[in-house]
Design a protein around this motif. Structure first.
Motif, PDB file in Angstrom:
ATOM      1  N   GLN A 148       6.031 -55.837  51.246  1.00  0.00           N
ATOM      2  CA  GLN A 148       7.022 -54.792  51.475  1.00  0.00           C
ATOM      3  C   GLN A 148       6.702 -54.001  52.745  1.00  0.00           C
ATOM      4  N   GLN A 149       7.689 -53.947  53.645  1.00  0.00           N
ATOM      5  CA  GLN A 149       7.600 -53.166  54.870  1.00  0.00           C
ATOM      6  C   GLN A 149       8.932 -52.478  55.097  1.00  0.00           C
ATOM      7  N   SER A 150       8.918 -51.395  55.836  1.00  0.00           N
ATOM      8  CA  SER A 150      10.173 -50.833  56.304  1.00  0.00           C
ATOM      9  C   SER A 150      10.666 -51.666  57.490  1.00  0.00           C
ATOM     10  N   VAL A 151      11.927 -51.457  57.850  1.00  0.00           N
ATOM     11  CA  VAL A 151      12.489 -52.183  58.988  1.00  0.00           C
ATOM     12  C   VAL A 151      11.721 -51.867  60.267  1.00  0.00           C
ATOM     13  N   LEU A 152      11.418 -50.589  60.497  1.00  0.00           N
ATOM     14  CA  LEU A 152      10.704 -50.212  61.723  1.00  0.00           C
ATOM     15  C   LEU A 152       9.293 -50.796  61.755  1.00  0.00           C
ATOM     16  N   GLN A 153       8.616 -50.821  60.605  1.00  0.00           N
ATOM     17  CA  GLN A 153       7.289 -51.432  60.554  1.00  0.00           C
ATOM     18  C   GLN A 153       7.362 -52.916  60.907  1.00  0.00           C
ATOM     19  N   ALA A 154       8.348 -53.590  60.348  1.00  0.00           N
ATOM     20  CA  ALA A 154       8.495 -55.020  60.625  1.00  0.00           C
ATOM     21  C   ALA A 154       8.787 -55.280  62.095  1.00  0.00           C
ATOM     22  N   LEU A 155       9.633 -54.447  62.704  1.00  0.00           N
ATOM     23  CA  LEU A 155       9.973 -54.634  64.119  1.00  0.00           C
ATOM     24  C   LEU A 155       8.783 -54.347  65.021  1.00  0.00           C
ATOM     25  N   ARG A 156       8.051 -53.268  64.739  1.00  0.00           N
ATOM     26  CA  ARG A 156       6.867 -52.974  65.551  1.00  0.00           C
ATOM     27  C   ARG A 156       5.853 -54.102  65.457  1.00  0.00           C
ATOM     28  N   GLU A 157       5.651 -54.605  64.273  1.00  0.00           N
ATOM     29  CA  GLU A 157       4.693 -55.680  64.081  1.00  0.00           C
ATOM     30  C   GLU A 157       5.105 -56.933  64.837  1.00  0.00           C
ATOM     31  N   ALA A 158       6.371 -57.322  64.700  1.00  0.00           N
ATOM     32  CA  ALA A 158       6.827 -58.563  65.307  1.00  0.00           C
ATOM     33  C   ALA A 158       6.832 -58.483  66.829  1.00  0.00           C
ATOM     34  N   PHE A 159       7.424 -57.427  67.380  1.00  0.00           N
ATOM     35  CA  PHE A 159       7.546 -57.340  68.838  1.00  0.00           C
ATOM     36  C   PHE A 159       6.201 -57.081  69.516  1.00  0.00           C
ATOM     37  N   GLY A 160       5.215 -56.648  68.771  1.00  0.00           N
ATOM     38  CA  GLY A 160       3.884 -56.499  69.338  1.00  0.00           C
ATOM     39  C   GLY A 160       3.014 -57.732  69.205  1.00  0.00           C
TER      40      GLY A 160
END
Length: 411
Positions: free
Chosen positions: A207-219
């Motif tokens: 479980q992640q928030s949308v912003l957590q998932a985006l930060r993780e992926a784009f980094g």
């Protein structure tokens, strides 16, 4: 390094057969319709007195709208389920096709064939369908299932290309678009087969928030490399799909040759995408992706180097067909391996956005440079160079699950 938990046996909300059948049929319709848009280039531009760039720009906007709306459609499908997104996408697709037939200005064509149909495609194609597949197919069969869905899109091209050319010839280009609008409405009842219980959508995996998932992926470097490779994929396939019929006509070949060529691409891509899904279960997907991009460049070089005849066109179409959408199953399977399933449709939508930026450039530059130089040669060779680059950037991709701290996993 963390691993993504696999659902227990019997934990899947929908049967794999149901998901594969309905998902494959939706992709067959959606992708099948769009693969024939190149056949409307000359009828529409001649009837309306437009340049090729006008038509090409509308389809370029279609591709960029598809890509830009993809992450949003994916996020909604991840959160609320694919059913609502597919219904909205199917109805929007039908509306866009009808308004495309009625467009009398370049701006109207850009709004209908460009914005509306592009938005519709974001909700009726791979990112949304793959999210449902990922949540309802066991991990050991996931790459294979993605290959089946991608093969369905290829079969749609094989099936719909001759149908669309026949409709244009027998009913006229406007009536052909009206009939395709009716076909797009079939997506709505098929979406019922992909209707998941809300709990299965909201509680799958880490479980992640949308912003957590985006930060993780784009980094994450591998995510960036996958996006770069997918840009090249979009550039190549959309340039060829939209402009090759006119390229062949410009060189004196009959419209039937172009029809057969695109149908062959669709037919052989059925085998290519299915084979890529199977191979993705057995070998590193980064090597598979690198080989696909490299072989595309080799195929284009040979095609441009030999005399242009119906036989050379058919052989090129068969080879490029095997490689056409074979990047789709391994790319999406790598995303699932790295990041898990909770935000798979959204992340797949962002990777696909990169694909569609490439599509925009391929289809628009094809028309722009043709109008400027009277030839497609520059864009053909640009596609070759980009294929070599994509082959290289996929080699360092890491396929293992991303490492997450204990705090991140508890978030």
């Amino acid at each position: 390094m963390s691993s993504h938990p696999s659902p227990k046996p019997g934990a899947y909300a929908l049967s794999m057969t149901q998901v594969l059948l309905c998902g494959a049929m939706i992709v067959t319709i959606s992708m099948g319709i769009r693969h024939g848009f190149g056949f409307w280039l000359q009828p529409i531009t001649q009837a309306r007195g437009w340049t090729r760039e006008t038509f090409a720009f509308a389809l370029a906007i279609q591709n960029i709208a598809w890509g830009a709306c993809g992450p949003i459609a994916g996020m909604l499908a991840d959160r609320f389920g694919a059913f609502r997104v597919l219904v909205a996408g199917g109805l929007l697709y039908a509306l866009g096709l009808v308004l495309m037939a009625l467009s009398t200005s370049g701006l109207a064509l850009t709004g209908s064939a460009g914005l509306l149909i592009g938005m519709a495609q974001s909700g009726t194609t791979y990112a949304v369908i793959y999210g449902v597949l990922g949540r309802n197919v066991a991990p050991e069969r996931r790459s294979w299932a993605f290959g089946v869905a991608a093969a369905a899109g290829s079969f749609g091209q094989f099936l719909m290309v001759p149908v669309e050319t026949w409709l244009i010839a027998s009913a006229g280009w406007q009536n052909a678009l009206f009939l395709l609008g009716l076909a797009a409405c079939v997506i709505v009842p098929l979406a019922l087969g992909l209707r998941e219980p809300q709990r299965s959508v909201a509680t799958t995996g880490h479980q992640q928030s949308v912003l957590q998932a985006l930060r993780e992926a784009f980094g994450y470097r591998s995510f960036q490399l996958l996006m770069l490779g997918y840009f090249v994929c979009g550039f190549q396939v959309v340039f060829i799909g939209v402009h090759m019929p006119s390229y062949l006509r410009d060189h004196g070949l009959s419209p039937q040759v172009a029809t057969t060529a695109l149908a062959l691409i669709g037919l052989f891509n059925v085998f290519g995408t299915y084979g890529a899904g199977v191979l993705g279960q057995r070998m590193p997907k980064r090597y598979l992706l690198s080989a696909i991009y490299a072989l595309r460049s080799v195929a284009i070089v040979i095609f441009l180097s030999v005399p242009l005849t119906p036989l050379s066109v058919y052989l090129f179409s068969a080879v490029i067909g095997v490689l056409w959408l074979s990047t789709v199953p391994p790319t999406n399977a790598v995303l699932a391996q790295i990041f898990g399933l909770q935000h798979m449709s959204m992340l797949g939508g962002f990777v696909f956005f990169s694909h569609q930026i490439g599509s925009f450039m391929g289809v628009w530059l094809g028309g722009r440079l043709y109008d400027a130089s009277g030839s497609y040669d520059i864009v053909w060779w640009l596609a070759v160079a980009l294929g070599v680059m994509a082959a290289l950037v996929n080699l360092p991709v890491r396929e293992s699950p991303i490492a997450r701290s204990g705090a991140a996993q508890a978030a």
